[in-house]
Design a protein around this motif. Structure first.
Motif, PDB file in Angstrom:
ATOM      1  N   PRO B 409       4.204   6.644  15.376  1.00  0.00           N
ATOM      2  CA  PRO B 409       5.421   6.488  14.576  1.00  0.00           C
ATOM      3  C   PRO B 409       5.221   5.372  13.543  1.00  0.00           C
ATOM      4  O   PRO B 409       4.242   4.638  13.594  1.00  0.00           O
ATOM      5  CB  PRO B 409       6.479   6.105  15.604  1.00  0.00           C
ATOM      6  N   PHE B 410       6.158   5.247  12.645  1.00  0.00           N
ATOM      7  CA  PHE B 410       6.105   4.140  11.674  1.00  0.00           C
ATOM      8  C   PHE B 410       6.272   2.843  12.447  1.00  0.00           C
ATOM      9  O   PHE B 410       7.291   2.638  13.118  1.00  0.00           O
ATOM     10  CB  PHE B 410       7.229   4.258  10.632  1.00  0.00           C
ATOM     11  N   ALA B 411       5.253   1.969  12.350  1.00  0.00           N
ATOM     12  CA  ALA B 411       5.327   0.702  13.088  1.00  0.00           C
ATOM     13  C   ALA B 411       6.235  -0.275  12.334  1.00  0.00           C
ATOM     14  O   ALA B 411       6.463  -0.129  11.129  1.00  0.00           O
ATOM     15  CB  ALA B 411       3.922   0.109  13.224  1.00  0.00           C
ATOM     16  N   ALA B 412       6.713  -1.259  13.091  1.00  0.00           N
ATOM     17  CA  ALA B 412       7.671  -2.216  12.498  1.00  0.00           C
ATOM     18  C   ALA B 412       7.077  -2.909  11.279  1.00  0.00           C
ATOM     19  O   ALA B 412       7.735  -3.044  10.243  1.00  0.00           O
ATOM     20  CB  ALA B 412       8.084  -3.243  13.544  1.00  0.00           C
ATOM     21  N   ASP B 413       5.792  -3.330  11.398  1.00  0.00           N
ATOM     22  CA  ASP B 413       5.215  -4.061  10.258  1.00  0.00           C
ATOM     23  C   ASP B 413       4.956  -3.121   9.086  1.00  0.00           C
ATOM     24  O   ASP B 413       5.076  -3.491   7.928  1.00  0.00           O
ATOM     25  CB  ASP B 413       3.942  -4.810  10.681  1.00  0.00           C
ATOM     26  N   GLU B 414       4.650  -1.885   9.400  1.00  0.00           N
ATOM     27  CA  GLU B 414       4.472  -0.895   8.326  1.00  0.00           C
ATOM     28  C   GLU B 414       5.798  -0.703   7.576  1.00  0.00           C
ATOM     29  O   GLU B 414       5.850  -0.690   6.348  1.00  0.00           O
ATOM     30  CB  GLU B 414       4.036   0.455   8.926  1.00  0.00           C
ATOM     31  N   ILE B 415       6.853  -0.564   8.364  1.00  0.00           N
ATOM     32  CA  ILE B 415       8.171  -0.359   7.758  1.00  0.00           C
ATOM     33  C   ILE B 415       8.526  -1.553   6.872  1.00  0.00           C
ATOM     34  O   ILE B 415       9.018  -1.391   5.754  1.00  0.00           O
ATOM     35  CB  ILE B 415       9.245  -0.149   8.857  1.00  0.00           C
ATOM     36  N   GLU B 416       8.170  -2.728   7.399  1.00  0.00           N
ATOM     37  CA  GLU B 416       8.472  -3.941   6.625  1.00  0.00           C
ATOM     38  C   GLU B 416       7.780  -3.887   5.264  1.00  0.00           C
ATOM     39  O   GLU B 416       8.380  -4.135   4.213  1.00  0.00           O
ATOM     40  CB  GLU B 416       8.006  -5.163   7.416  1.00  0.00           C
ATOM     41  N   THR B 417       6.496  -3.553   5.279  1.00  0.00           N
ATOM     42  CA  THR B 417       5.735  -3.463   4.033  1.00  0.00           C
ATOM     43  C   THR B 417       6.332  -2.397   3.109  1.00  0.00           C
ATOM     44  O   THR B 417       6.541  -2.617   1.913  1.00  0.00           O
ATOM     45  CB  THR B 417       4.266  -3.111   4.350  1.00  0.00           C
ATOM     46  N   ILE B 418       6.640  -1.244   3.690  1.00  0.00           N
ATOM     47  CA  ILE B 418       7.175  -0.145   2.870  1.00  0.00           C
ATOM     48  C   ILE B 418       8.524  -0.535   2.285  1.00  0.00           C
ATOM     49  O   ILE B 418       8.821  -0.275   1.110  1.00  0.00           O
ATOM     50  CB  ILE B 418       7.287   1.147   3.710  1.00  0.00           C
ATOM     51  N   GLU B 419       9.344  -1.223   3.127  1.00  0.00           N
ATOM     52  CA  GLU B 419      10.661  -1.668   2.627  1.00  0.00           C
ATOM     53  C   GLU B 419      10.491  -2.605   1.439  1.00  0.00           C
ATOM     54  O   GLU B 419      11.221  -2.522   0.460  1.00  0.00           O
ATOM     55  CB  GLU B 419      11.431  -2.394   3.741  1.00  0.00           C
ATOM     56  N   HIS B 420       9.489  -3.487   1.581  1.00  0.00           N
ATOM     57  CA  HIS B 420       9.241  -4.424   0.490  1.00  0.00           C
ATOM     58  C   HIS B 420       8.893  -3.675  -0.801  1.00  0.00           C
ATOM     59  O   HIS B 420       9.439  -3.945  -1.868  1.00  0.00           O
ATOM     60  CB  HIS B 420       8.111  -5.364   0.901  1.00  0.00           C
ATOM     61  N   LEU B 421       7.986  -2.706  -0.665  1.00  0.00           N
ATOM     62  CA  LEU B 421       7.574  -1.930  -1.839  1.00  0.00           C
ATOM     63  C   LEU B 421       8.742  -1.110  -2.373  1.00  0.00           C
ATOM     64  O   LEU B 421       8.944  -0.978  -3.578  1.00  0.00           O
ATOM     65  CB  LEU B 421       6.399  -1.023  -1.482  1.00  0.00           C
ATOM     66  N   ALA B 422       9.552  -0.603  -1.445  1.00  0.00           N
ATOM     67  CA  ALA B 422      10.711   0.183  -1.864  1.00  0.00           C
ATOM     68  C   ALA B 422      11.677  -0.706  -2.631  1.00  0.00           C
ATOM     69  O   ALA B 422      12.297  -0.272  -3.611  1.00  0.00           O
ATOM     70  CB  ALA B 422      11.402   0.777  -0.641  1.00  0.00           C
ATOM     71  N   GLY B 423      11.791  -1.974  -2.164  1.00  0.00           N
ATOM     72  CA  GLY B 423      12.655  -2.931  -2.859  1.00  0.00           C
ATOM     73  C   GLY B 423      12.192  -3.100  -4.292  1.00  0.00           C
ATOM     74  O   GLY B 423      12.997  -3.101  -5.234  1.00  0.00           O
ATOM     75  N   GLN B 424      10.864  -3.206  -4.472  1.00  0.00           N
ATOM     76  CA  GLN B 424      10.334  -3.344  -5.833  1.00  0.00           C
ATOM     77  C   GLN B 424      10.674  -2.112  -6.667  1.00  0.00           C
ATOM     78  O   GLN B 424      11.052  -2.210  -7.821  1.00  0.00           O
ATOM     79  CB  GLN B 424       8.817  -3.506  -5.776  1.00  0.00           C
ATOM     80  N   THR B 425      10.513  -0.972  -6.019  1.00  0.00           N
ATOM     81  CA  THR B 425      10.817   0.277  -6.714  1.00  0.00           C
ATOM     82  C   THR B 425      12.274   0.286  -7.148  1.00  0.00           C
ATOM     83  O   THR B 425      12.603   0.651  -8.280  1.00  0.00           O
ATOM     84  CB  THR B 425      10.547   1.468  -5.774  1.00  0.00           C
ATOM     85  N   ALA B 426      13.143  -0.176  -6.216  1.00  0.00           N
ATOM     86  CA  ALA B 426      14.581  -0.186  -6.514  1.00  0.00           C
ATOM     87  C   ALA B 426      14.865  -1.073  -7.714  1.00  0.00           C
ATOM     88  O   ALA B 426      15.608  -0.698  -8.633  1.00  0.00           O
ATOM     89  CB  ALA B 426      15.359  -0.686  -5.302  1.00  0.00           C
ATOM     90  N   ILE B 427      14.225  -2.260  -7.688  1.00  0.00           N
ATOM     91  CA  ILE B 427      14.458  -3.194  -8.805  1.00  0.00           C
ATOM     92  C   ILE B 427      14.001  -2.551 -10.106  1.00  0.00           C
ATOM     93  O   ILE B 427      14.665  -2.627 -11.137  1.00  0.00           O
ATOM     94  CB  ILE B 427      13.721  -4.526  -8.548  1.00  0.00           C
TER      95      ILE B 427
END
Lengths: 130, 805
Positions: B409-427
Motif C-alpha cells: 500500500p502507499f506508505a506513510a512517508d510516501e504519502i507525505e512526499t506525494i502530498e508535498h509534491l501535490a501541494g506544489q502542484t496546487a500552488i
C-alpha cells in the motif's frame, strides 16, 4: 485735437448701430447745446472723427465692423486723437468689460439702459474740465 | 616525627659527650702519672748531681787540679739545667713552687758552698781544708737533699692521689659509656618502632593503595590511622586524589555515554538529512518540471506522469476546480489511462474524492485482490487508491487520484512526499489561475484605459512611461509630434509650440521640484489653436510608497469653443434685450421730462406704469443674466476690503423709503465685524434681495430687523421679518430657481423666483452659505454666514436703531 472752438458749440460724435438710441442721444445733447454728428458703425465713427474733429465721442461698444473698444484703441494710437475724450455705452455689464473699456482709454463707461439726462451731465462735466 | 628525631639525636649526643669527657679525664690522669715519674727521675738525677758536685768540690778543696775543676764546671752547668728542667716538668702548682725553691736552693748551694770551696782552694788551700772540715757544705747538701726528698715524696703522693682519682674516673666513664650505649640502643629501638608504626606502615598502606589504584581499583583508600602525622597528610592527600580520580572517571564515563548518545543522534540526523535531501531533490526536480508550465494553468500530462512515477502509481488523473467554483471538478489530464474512460467532470464527486476535498486531507483506499476498478483500472487490478486534494492559499483548486496495482500500500512517508509534491502542484495551478486572472484584469484595465477619451499616462519618478493609453499615445505622436518613448521632462520641448510657453514650463518646474504636488493647467497649441487641459498627480502603491505620477490630458478645444459661444450668446441676448429697453427708458424719460410737450395727469400716470414695468423687465433681464453667468461658472467677484456693517447700513437706509411706504418698521442691529475681503456690489445685491423680499412678504404694520455681527470667526447677516412665513415643505425648495411659494402666488406678490437663488450664488461664491428658519404666520429669518478673510479692525459698535416706520 484742438480745444473748444470760440463762439461755436462743442462737437460731440455719437456712434451707435441702433438708430433710435442714436436719435435719443443726439436729441438730448443738441437740447443741451452741442453740435452732434452721428455714425452707425465704428469705421464711420473713425471717418467722422477725422472729418469733424469732435470734442468728445460717445461710442456704443457693440457695433458692426469695428467695436467701440476697437475705435477707442485706434483713436488712442493716433497722436491727433489720442486725447479725445470717449464715453463708452454698453449693454455688457460684466466687470471684465468695464475694465477692458477703461483699459482701452475710455473716460467713462455707461451701462445701458441709461438716463439721457445723466449722459448729458457726464458729457458736460468732461467738456467743462477741458 | 621531627621532634622525636631531634630528641633521639639529643640523647645520643649527650651520652657520647659524657663518655668523651671521662676519656679525656683518664687521659689527663695518665699523663700526670707519666710526668710524675719523670719529675721523680729528674729529682733523683738532681740529687745525684748535687752529691757528685759536693764530692768533686770537696776533692778539689783538698787537691785542686784543673781537670777536676772542669768537671766541677760541667756538673754545675748540668745541675743548673736539671734544676730548670725539674721546674718546667712540674705540673702541680704546689710542686712547681717547691721545684722553684729547690732550684733556688741549688743556686744558693752552688754559690755559697761550691764556689766558695773552689775559690778558697785556689787562694787559700789551707782555708779550704778547714772549710771542708767545717762541714758547712755538707749541711747545705743535706738540706738540699731533704728538700728533694720531700719533693719526691710529695710528687709520689700526688701521683698516688691522681691515680686513685683516675681509677674512679675510669670506672665512672665505663659506667657512663655502658649506660649511654644501652640508652642509645633502647632509644634507637624505640625510634625504629615508632618510625615503623608512624611512617613505614602508613607508607606501605599508601603504596598498597597506590598499587590497587594503578590496577584500576579506584575505590582503593588508605585507612585513617596515624592521621596526625605528615604521613597522615600523605594518606589524606592520597584519598583526596583517589576520590578525585574516581569522580573524574565517573564523569568521563558519563561523558562517554553522552557522546555515544550524541553520535547515535547524529547518525539519525544524517539519515534524516539524507532522506530530506532525497525529498528536496525530488521536489526540486518536480518544481522544475512545474516551472516549465508557468504560462498555463493546465498541469500537463508530463507533470502528472512524473507524479505517478514518483508515487509508483500505474494510473493517475488530475481534476481541476474552476476559479469561481461554480462548476464541479473537471478532468484536465490523465496518465496510464485513456481520458475517455474517466468521467470528464466529477459531478457529483465520487465518494472518496468528495471526502478528500471536504476534509482537505489525503484518503487512501485499499481493495482486496482481484478488484478491478472500472474507471481507473486498465487491465491490472487496482489494489490501492490515493485521493489527494489540491489546496492552495486555503482554497481547493483540484484533485489528483493515483492508483497502484502493487502489493504494498502507499506508505506513510510516501504519502507525505506525494502530498508535498501535490501541494506544489496546487500552488502552481493556483498561481497559473491567479496569473491568468491578473492577465485578464490587466487586459481589462488596458482596454478601459484605451476606451477612455482622455489621454492617460503613468510615469515613474524619472518620468519614464509605465503605462499609457491609446489616447495619449495618439496625442503625443500625432498632435504634439513628440517621440513616444521620451520622458515626461523631455516632452517639455512642446512648450515652444504653445501660446503660453512660460506657464507650461512653470508647471513642469513645479512637478520637477515637488514629486508630491498635484497640478492642473491648460495649454494651447499656437498653430492649430487646439487647447488641452492637463492634470497631474502623484501615484502611490498599496504600501503608500510614491511610485510615480499620473498625467491626464484632455482636449478642451470644443469645450472652450462652446464656452466662448455661450459667452457670446449671453452677451448677445443681453445686448438684444437691453438695446430696446434703453430706447424705451430713454424716450420715456424724455417724455416724462416734458421735452416734447406738456403731459396731462392721466398721461403721466399711464407713462409711470410703463416706466415701472420697464424697470421690472430690466431687473428680470439682469437677474437672468446673473443666473446664467453663475451657472457658467463665470460669476466673478471683485474682491476688496469691505466694511460689512457699513455696507449693511447703506442697504437698510436705501430700503427705508420702501419700508416707510408700506408702514413697516425697519431696524438695524450691528455688532463689530472686522473688515473682510469680499465683493461689495455682490454683497449689496444679496442684502437688497433679502431686505426687499422681507418687505414684500411682511404686511403693513409689521417689522423687519436686519442684524450684522460676528460669530465663531464668521460674519453673520440676518434679515428677520414678521411676515407670512414659509411652509416647512416649501423651505427646502426656496433657493431653487424660479420657485415661488404658494403664498406669494396667491397674494400676487411680484417676483421672478430668482432673488434667493441669486443670493445663494453670491453667498456660496464668497465661500459662505445661506439658510432660512420660518414659521407660518410668525415670520421668516434668512441667515447668511460668510468667512472672514480680511485682517482689518472691527467697525464701530452700532446700537440698534429704528430707521423707518
Amino acid at each position: 485735437m484742438s480745444g473748444p472752438r470760440e463762439g461755436q458749440p462743442p462737437v460731440v460724435l455719437v456712434a451707435d448701430d441702433d438708430a433710435d438710441i442714436r436719435a435719443l442721444v443726439a436729441f438730448r445733447l443738441e437740447r443741451a447745446g452741442y453740435r452732434v454728428v452721428t455714425a452707425s458703425d465704428g469705421e464711420q465713427a473713425l471717418e467722422l472723427v477725422r472729418a469733424e474733429s469732435p470734442d468728445l465721442a460717445v461710442l456704443d461698444v457693440m457695433m458692426p465692423r469695428l467695436s467701440g473698444l476697437e475705435v477707442t484703441k485706434r483713436l488712442r494710437q493716433q497722436p491727433e486723437t489720442s486725447r479725445l475724450p470717449v464715453i463708452l455705452l454698453t449693454a455688457r455689464v460684466q466687470e471684465a468689460d468695464v475694465a477692458l473699456g477703461l483699459e482701452a482709454g475710455a473716460h467713462e463707461y455707461i451701462k445701458k439702459p441709461f438716463s439721457p439726462q445723466e449722459l448729458g451731465r457726464r458729457v458736460q462735466s468732461i467738456l467743462d474740465r477741458r | 616525627m621531627l621532634g622525636a628525631s631531634a630528641l633521639l639525636a639529643l640523647v645520643l649526643g649527650a651520652g657520647f659527650a659524657v663518655i668523651l669527657n671521662e676519656l679525656e679525664q683518664l687521659r689527663t690522669v695518665s699523663r700526670f702519672e707519666q710526668t710524675a715519674a719523670e719529675v721523680i727521675a729528674a729529682a733523683d738525677r738532681l740529687e745525684d748531681l748535687a752529691v757528685g758536685l759536693h764530692g768533686r768540690a770537696t776533692r778539689f778543696a783538698i787537691s785542686p787540679n784543673e781537670r777536676l775543676l772542669r768537671s766541677i764546671g760541667d756538673t754545675r752547668r748540668e745541675l743548673k739545667r736539671q734544676g730548670k728542667e725539674l721546674r718546667l716538668l712540674t705540673a702541680d702548682p704546689e710542686q712547681r713552687t717547691r721545684a722553684a725553691s729547690i732550684e733556688q736552693a741549688l743556686r744558693r748551694y752552688d754559690q755559697l758552698s761550691v764556689t766558695r770551696l773552689v775559690s778558697a782552694s785556689r787562694a787559700d788551700p789551707a782555708g779550704a781544708r778547714s772549710l771542708v772540715r767545717a762541714r758547712e757544705s755538707e749541711r747545705r747538701l743535706a738540706g738540699l737533699r731533704d728538700q728533694l726528698s720531700r719533693f719526691r715524696s710529695e710528687e709520689a703522693q700526688l701521683a698516688a692521689e691522681r691515680d686513685a682519682t683516675a681509677a674512679v674516673q675510669a670506672r665512672r666513664a665505663r659506667l657512663t659509656g655502658q649506660v649511654a650505649l644501652v640508652g642509645s640502643l633502647l632509644l634507637i629501638l624505640a625510634f625504629t618502632a615508632y618510625f615503623s608504626r608512624a611512617i613505614f606502615r602508613p607508607i606501605r598502606r599508601v603504596a598498597i593503595a597506590a598499587r590497587r589504584l594503578a590496577t584500576g581499583e579506584l575505590s582503593a583508600r588508605v585507612a585513617p590511622r596515624g592521621w596526625a602525622t605528615e604521613v597522615g597528610e600523605l594518606g589524606r592527600a592520597f584519598n583526596t586524589m583517589a576520590a578525585s580520580l574516581e569522580t573524574n572517571r565517573r564523569e568521563l564515563e558519563r561523558q562517554n555515554d553522552e557522546l555515544g548518545e550524541k553520535t547515535a543522534e547524529l547518525e539519525r540526523a544524517v539519515a534524516e538529512l539524507a532522506e530530506e535531501k532525497r525529498r528536496v531533490s525530488l521536489s526540486y526536480e518536480f518544481g522544475e518540471l512545474l516551472a516549465a508550465e508557468m504560462n498555463t494553468a493546465v498541469i500537463s500530462p508530463k507533470v502528472l506522469a512524473e507524479l505517478c512515477r514518483l508515487a509508483r502509481a500505474e494510473t493517475g488523473a488530475l481534476y481541476a476546480i474552476s476559479v469561481n467554483r461554480a462548476a464541479p471538478p473537471s478532468l484536465v489530464s490523465t496518465f496510464g489511462i485513456e481520458p475517455e474512460r474517466l468521467p470528464p467532470v466529477l459531478d457529483p464527486p465520487e465518494a472518496l474524492a468528495a471526502r478528500a476535498l471536504a476534509e482537505r486531507r489525503s484518503i487512501v483506499a485499499s481493495f482486496g485482490e482481484g478488484f478491478t476498478a472500472r474507471a481507473l483500472g486498465r487491465d491490472a487490478p487496482v489494489r490501492h487508491e490515493l485521493h489527494l486534494p489540491l489546496i492552495a492559499s486555503d482554497r481547493e483548486v483540484g484533485l489528483i487520484v493515483l492508483t497502484r496495482a502493487l502489493e504494498q500500500p502507499f506508505a506513510a512517508d510516501e504519502i507525505e512526499t506525494i502530498e508535498h509534491l501535490a501541494g506544489q502542484t496546487a500552488i502552481r495551478i493556483s498561481n497559473g489561475v491567479t496569473y491568468k486572472r491578473a492577465r485578464a484584469l490587466a487586459d481589462v484595465h488596458q482596454a478601459v484605459l484605451n476606451a477612455t477619451r482622455d489621454g492617460i499616462r503613468l510615469v515613474d519618478l524619472e518620468g519614464r512611461t509605465l503605462t499609457a493609453n491609446a489616447a495619449i499615445e495618439r496625442l503625443t505622436s500625432d498632435v504634439f509630434g513628440l517621440p513616444s518613448d521620451s520622458t515626461l521632462f523631455e516632452r517639455s520641448a512642446i512648450a515652444e509650440r504653445l501660446v503660453d510657453p512660460e506657464s507650461y514650463l512653470a508647471t513642469m518646474a513645479t512637478i520637477a521640484a515637488d514629486p508630491e504636488c498635484t497640478t492642473q493647467d491648460v495649454f494651447e497649441l499656437a498653430s492649430s489653436g487646439r487647447s488641452f487641459e492637463r492634470y497631474t498627480a502623484p501615484v502611490r502603491d498599496s504600501a503608500d510608497a510614491l511610485i510615480g505620477r499620473i498625467i491626464v490630458v484632455r482636449e478642451i478645444t470644443a469645450e472652450r469653443e462652446s464656452e466662448r459661444l455661450k459667452d457670446e450668446f449671453l452677451a448677445g441676448v443681453s445686448h438684444e434685450l437691453r438695446t430696446p429697453l434703453t430706447s424705451i427708458c430713454g424716450y420715456l424719460e424724455l417724455v416724462l421730462e416734458e421735452e416734447s410737450g406738456t403731459l396731462t395727469d392721466e398721461q403721466r400716470h399711464f407713462l409711470s406704469v410703463v416706466e415701472r414695468s420697464t424697470q421690472r423687465l430690466l431687473r428680470l433681464v439682469g437677474d437672468l443674466l446673473f443666473v446664467a453667468q453663475a451657472d457658467a461658472g463665470a460669476l466673478t467677484l471683485e474682491r476688496t476690503d469691505v466694511d460689512l456693517t457699513q455696507l449693511v447700513r447703506q442697504c437698510v437706509e436705501a430700503a427705508g423709503p420702501q419700508a416707510s411706504a408700506k408702514n413697516i418698521g425697519l431696524s438695524l442691529e450691528t455688532r463689530p465685524i472686522p473688515v473682510t475681503n469680499a465683493d461689495p456690489a455682490r454683497l449689496a445685491q444679496l442684502l437688497d434681495n433679502l431686505v426687499s423680499n422681507a418687505l414684500k412678504f411682511t404686511p403693513a404694520g409689521g417689522q423687519v430687523l436686519v442684524r450684522a455681527f460676528r460669530e465663531n470667526g464668521r460674519a453673520v447677516l440676518e434679515v428677520e421679518d414678521s411676515g407670512l412665513g414659509i411652509a416647512a415643505e416649501e423651505q427646502e425648495r426656496l433657493f431653487e430657481r424660479f420657485f415661488r411659494t404658494r403664498a406669494a402666488s396667491e397674494a400676487a406678490i411680484q417676483g421672478t423666483g430668482l432673488g434667493l437663488s441669486i443670493a445663494q450664488a453670491i453667498a456660496e461664491g464668497h465661500g459662505g452659505e445661506i439658510g432660512v428658519t420660518s414659521a407660518e404666520g410668525v415670520g421668516t429669518t434668512f441667515r447668511v454666514e460668510l468667512p472672514l478673510t480680511g485682517h482689518g479692525e472691527a467697525s464701530e459698535i452700532e446700537p440698534p436703531r429704528e430707521l423707518a416706520r
